[in-house]
Design a protein around this motif. Structure first.
Motif, mmCIF file in Angstrom:
data_model
loop_
_atom_site.group_PDB
_atom_site.id
_atom_site.type_symbol
_atom_site.label_atom_id
_atom_site.label_comp_id
_atom_site.label_asym_id
_atom_site.label_seq_id
_atom_site.Cartn_x
_atom_site.Cartn_y
_atom_site.Cartn_z
ATOM 1 N N GLU A 146 -21.925 16.249 0.835
ATOM 2 C CA GLU A 146 -20.843 15.518 0.173
ATOM 3 C C GLU A 146 -19.528 16.288 0.134
ATOM 4 O OE1 GLU A 146 -22.059 14.580 -3.753
ATOM 5 O OE2 GLU A 146 -22.178 16.676 -4.446
ATOM 6 N N SER A 147 -19.583 17.605 0.204
ATOM 7 C CA SER A 147 -18.354 18.401 0.140
ATOM 8 C C SER A 147 -17.820 18.798 1.516
ATOM 9 C CB SER A 147 -18.605 19.671 -0.687
ATOM 10 O OG SER A 147 -19.617 20.467 -0.083
ATOM 11 N N PHE A 148 -18.458 18.292 2.578
ATOM 12 C CA PHE A 148 -18.034 18.655 3.937
ATOM 13 C C PHE A 148 -17.106 17.576 4.480
ATOM 14 C CE2 PHE A 148 -18.847 18.717 8.613
ATOM 15 C CZ PHE A 148 -18.337 19.981 8.868
ATOM 16 N N SER A 149 -15.837 17.906 4.648
ATOM 17 C CA SER A 149 -14.843 16.912 5.065
ATOM 18 C C SER A 149 -14.150 17.257 6.378
ATOM 19 C CB SER A 149 -13.790 16.737 3.970
ATOM 20 O OG SER A 149 -13.148 17.987 3.707
ATOM 21 N N THR A 150 -14.604 18.301 7.053
ATOM 22 C CA THR A 150 -13.992 18.737 8.314
ATOM 23 C C THR A 150 -14.081 17.635 9.374
ATOM 24 O OG1 THR A 150 -14.542 21.032 7.855
ATOM 25 C CG2 THR A 150 -14.157 20.462 10.157
ATOM 26 N N LYS A 151 -13.001 17.451 10.133
ATOM 27 C CA LYS A 151 -13.006 16.482 11.230
ATOM 28 C C LYS A 151 -14.041 16.903 12.271
ATOM 29 C CE LYS A 151 -10.620 13.468 11.943
ATOM 30 N NZ LYS A 151 -10.793 12.004 11.707
ATOM 31 N N PHE A 211 -31.911 21.824 9.517
ATOM 32 C CA PHE A 211 -31.048 22.806 10.170
ATOM 33 C C PHE A 211 -29.594 22.623 9.740
ATOM 34 C CE2 PHE A 211 -27.966 23.493 13.595
ATOM 35 C CZ PHE A 211 -28.026 24.881 13.649
ATOM 36 N N SER A 212 -29.155 21.369 9.661
ATOM 37 C CA SER A 212 -27.750 21.095 9.346
ATOM 38 C C SER A 212 -27.382 21.497 7.932
ATOM 39 C CB SER A 212 -27.442 19.616 9.591
ATOM 40 O OG SER A 212 -27.618 19.290 10.960
ATOM 41 N N ILE A 213 -28.332 21.478 7.017
ATOM 42 C CA ILE A 213 -28.067 21.982 5.661
ATOM 43 C C ILE A 213 -27.702 23.466 5.735
ATOM 44 C CG2 ILE A 213 -29.130 22.524 3.426
ATOM 45 C CD1 ILE A 213 -30.855 19.964 3.818
ATOM 46 N N ALA A 214 -28.507 24.220 6.479
ATOM 47 C CA ALA A 214 -28.219 25.649 6.651
ATOM 48 C C ALA A 214 -26.900 25.858 7.395
ATOM 49 C CB ALA A 214 -29.368 26.319 7.402
ATOM 50 N N LEU A 215 -26.666 25.022 8.384
ATOM 51 C CA LEU A 215 -25.429 25.121 9.163
ATOM 52 C C LEU A 215 -24.201 24.936 8.274
ATOM 53 C CD1 LEU A 215 -23.914 25.153 11.931
ATOM 54 C CD2 LEU A 215 -24.203 22.661 11.952
ATOM 55 N N LEU A 216 -24.206 23.914 7.444
ATOM 56 C CA LEU A 216 -23.054 23.668 6.571
ATOM 57 C C LEU A 216 -22.839 24.832 5.606
ATOM 58 C CD1 LEU A 216 -23.428 19.863 5.766
ATOM 59 C CD2 LEU A 216 -21.986 20.959 7.479
ATOM 60 N N ARG A 217 -23.925 25.423 5.148
ATOM 61 C CA ARG A 217 -23.793 26.595 4.269
ATOM 62 C C ARG A 217 -23.123 27.761 5.007
ATOM 63 N NH1 ARG A 217 -29.573 26.820 0.880
ATOM 64 N NH2 ARG A 217 -29.344 24.771 -0.102
ATOM 65 N N ALA A 218 -23.544 27.986 6.247
ATOM 66 C CA ALA A 218 -22.964 29.081 7.030
ATOM 67 C C ALA A 218 -21.489 28.829 7.329
ATOM 68 C CB ALA A 218 -23.756 29.266 8.325
ATOM 69 N N PHE A 256 -27.946 15.013 17.142
ATOM 70 C CA PHE A 256 -27.196 15.901 16.264
ATOM 71 C C PHE A 256 -25.918 15.232 15.768
ATOM 72 C CE2 PHE A 256 -23.844 19.180 15.748
ATOM 73 C CZ PHE A 256 -24.356 19.828 14.637
ATOM 74 N N THR A 257 -25.250 14.472 16.632
ATOM 75 C CA THR A 257 -23.992 13.845 16.216
ATOM 76 C C THR A 257 -24.228 12.838 15.096
ATOM 77 O OG1 THR A 257 -24.128 12.109 17.922
ATOM 78 C CG2 THR A 257 -23.021 14.150 18.520
ATOM 79 N N LYS A 258 -25.339 12.128 15.155
ATOM 80 C CA LYS A 258 -25.664 11.179 14.083
ATOM 81 C C LYS A 258 -25.903 11.911 12.765
ATOM 82 C CE LYS A 258 -29.153 7.843 12.584
ATOM 83 N NZ LYS A 258 -30.483 7.260 12.837
ATOM 84 N N VAL A 259 -26.681 12.991 12.817
ATOM 85 C CA VAL A 259 -27.025 13.709 11.591
ATOM 86 C C VAL A 259 -25.798 14.388 10.992
ATOM 87 C CG1 VAL A 259 -28.387 15.601 10.618
ATOM 88 C CG2 VAL A 259 -29.437 14.021 12.246
ATOM 89 N N ILE A 260 -25.083 15.173 11.787
ATOM 90 C CA ILE A 260 -23.944 15.919 11.236
ATOM 91 C C ILE A 260 -22.832 14.967 10.808
ATOM 92 C CG2 ILE A 260 -22.653 16.334 13.382
ATOM 93 C CD1 ILE A 260 -23.313 18.879 10.541
ATOM 94 N N GLY A 261 -22.751 13.803 11.462
ATOM 95 C CA GLY A 261 -21.768 12.793 11.063
ATOM 96 C C GLY A 261 -22.194 11.973 9.868
ATOM 97 N N ASP A 262 -23.436 12.186 9.403
ATOM 98 C CA ASP A 262 -23.986 11.476 8.250
ATOM 99 C C ASP A 262 -23.955 9.961 8.466
ATOM 100 O OD1 ASP A 262 -25.320 11.655 5.834
ATOM 101 O OD2 ASP A 262 -23.498 11.460 4.630
ATOM 102 N N ILE A 263 -24.379 9.558 9.659
ATOM 103 C CA ILE A 263 -24.427 8.144 10.017
ATOM 104 C C ILE A 263 -25.806 7.587 9.674
ATOM 105 C CG2 ILE A 263 -24.194 6.461 11.878
ATOM 106 C CD1 ILE A 263 -21.602 7.953 11.312
ATOM 107 N N ALA A 264 -25.839 6.566 8.834
ATOM 108 C CA ALA A 264 -27.113 5.969 8.430
ATOM 109 C C ALA A 264 -27.723 5.173 9.577
ATOM 110 C CB ALA A 264 -26.897 5.060 7.231
ATOM 111 N N SER A 265 -29.029 5.047 9.580
ATOM 112 C CA SER A 265 -29.699 4.193 10.560
ATOM 113 C C SER A 265 -29.415 2.733 10.222
ATOM 114 C CB SER A 265 -31.207 4.441 10.548
ATOM 115 O OG SER A 265 -31.497 5.776 10.936
#
Length: 471
Positions: A27-32, A249-256, A271-280
């Motif tokens: 929720e706090s990740f807003s990077t393009k 993995f992406s949870i750890a990635l955002l932390r890093a 990966f693009t779907k997950v990191i983009g937070d796109i719902a099914s």
């Protein structure tokens, strides 16, 4: 392969805490997020996102100012030469770095490649890294390798990348894709593949990986620690057999990333779907796509020559209500005969579509082969064939009810050169791994559904089922 099947079956499942962890971190990740797509099939997991088909400075500005966080730029570089690919990625990287600095807006850059490991790797990510580091203060610590793509049956298990065929796991290096004339490879273990592709610059023992066991244990701290230790553009493989594996993995990635680390990504579409937070979302139906009851037929163009495409074409031919046209593309060696063939096919397309008959145009199945040492000539002739196929769509009259293009390069050329799309909207998927664009108002055929059907995706019946759905 029974050992692989058993290995996957024995993996523990995730509990509800995973989504709680993800929502809190995301929720706090807003990077393009900018995805450079080497052919149009990279949007095969997402919906509600824009796709741009050029990368001039005005377009890059529009990318950054677009309200939606996730944006795709279609480069189609899998169809380019080494020199073209290098120049395109230099241009894009320079403009992204300049616009980002001017607007004060950070970005995360993903190089979306083929889930069967074909493409200009490591050329594309190396060019992006070097150019962005020259143009800005950004320094990349590592590169993430994540070719998992569930809908296509591409899974990475114990660092080995597999292509599933039915219930069988085939190591990627043993498939027809590994024999690609331009992008061939021999290694299925991604550690060896990286060493092979980087010509030994990155040895297999220097490559890091995130195991399925670490992911299923929700060992986010250990994964984050591995990410934090990457330096000098070291490589990190991510094993995955589900999207939830990618999510951990992406949870750890955002932390890093929040701790100041920077990474480039070479991934497939999941990966693009997950990191983009796109719902099914459910697969698209005809009433989601066809807003008017057009009296005209649809147009299906098949250029891909992989075995799966040929099998799907043969099954499609069972539909007697369709009209099939074989484009004898090997006539390209005789300019006069080739031009006559183009005229014949175009006339037949227009005649049948105007009468309400959905028409299927396919290139003859024999590959053009001029013999050893004539690769450049073959490439030039292939470009002529592709141009002709593209024009079949561009010069279709009247406007077809829908357009389907089969094959990565074919679908890119049809979209950008045939339909003249500058910006499209991804509506979703009509079948697993088969995305649909809504063409922009600038297109030759505005607001029609354009189905992008990868050559290597689907079961033998999938193409037939998609056509039937749109019929």
């Amino acid at each position: 392969m029974n050992n692989v099947v058993e290995r996957v079956k024995k993996l523990p499942s995730y509990g509800p805490e995973l989504n709680e962890m993800w929502n809190k971190e995301r929720e706090s990740f807003s990077t393009k997020i900018i995805v450079l797509d080497d052919d149009p099939t990279g949007v095969q997991t997402v919906h509600g996102v824009p796709v741009f088909t050029d990368w001039d400075m005005d377009t890059i500005e529009e990318v950054f100012k677009e309200d939606r966080q996730l944006v795709f730029i279609l480069t189609n570089s899998r169809a380019f030469s080494v020199s073209e690919t290098t120049q395109v990625h230099k241009d894009i990287a320079q403009r992204i770095a300049q616009v980002s600095e001017r607007l004060g807006q950070p970005f995360l850059l993903v190089s979306r490649g083929d889930s069967t490991l074909r493409g200009h790797y490591p050329l594309e990510t190396v060019t992006l890294k070097e150019t962005i580091e020259e143009q800005s203060t950004l320094c990349y610590d590592g590169e993430i390798i994540l070719p998992f793509f569930k809908e296509g049956g591409r899974e990475t298990i114990d660092d080995v990348h597999y292509v599933k065929q039915g219930e069988a796991y085939i190591p990627a290096g043993e498939t027809e894709f590994a024999k690609d004339r331009m992008f061939g490879f021999s290694s299925s273990n991604l550690r060896d593949w990286i060493e092979e592709k980087t010509d030994g610059e990155f040895k297999r023992e220097s490559v890091h990986s995130i195991s399925l066991d670490e992911l299923r244990a929700l060992n986010v701290d250990a994964i984050t620690e591995k990410l934090m230790k990457l330096k000098n553009f070291e490589k990190l493989i991510v094993n995955a057999v589900t999207e939830d594996d990618v999510k951990v993995f992406s949870i750890a990635l955002l932390r890093a990333i929040k701790l100041g680390k920077n990474y480039l990504f070479r991934t497939a579409a999941s990966f693009t779907k997950v990191i983009g937070d796109i719902a099914s979302k459910p697969y698209l139906e005809a009433n989601d796509l066809l807003r008017e009851n057009s009296p005209y037929g649809g147009l299906v163009v098949i250029g891909s020559h992989v075995q799966k495409s040929t099998e799907q074409l043969n099954r499609l031919k069972e539909k007697k209500s369709l009209h099939f046209i074989e484009f004898s593309c090997n006539l390209v060696i005789d300019e006069s005969l080739f031009n006559e063939e183009i005229k014949r096919v175009q006339h037949e397309i227009n005649e049948k579509v105007s009468k309400g008959t959905t028409t299927v145009v396919y290139t003859s199945r024999e590959r053009l082969d001029l013999g050893e040492g004539r690769g450049e000539e073959e490439l030039a002739l292939s470009v002529r064939i592709s141009s002709a196929v593209t024009q079949f769509v561009n010069r279709c009259h009247p406007q077809p009810r829908f357009v389907i293009a089969k094959g990565g390069i074919t679908s890119s050329d049809v979209g950008t050169l045939g339909l003249k799309v500058k910006k499209a909207e991804v509506l979703g998927q009509i079948a697993p791994g088969v995305p649909v664009w809504k063409t922009g108002k600038e297109s030759v055929f505005p607001a029609i559904p354009y189905v992008i059907f990868p050559g290597n995706v689907g079961e033998v019946d999938t193409l037939k089922e998609v056509v039937e759905k749109l019929q």
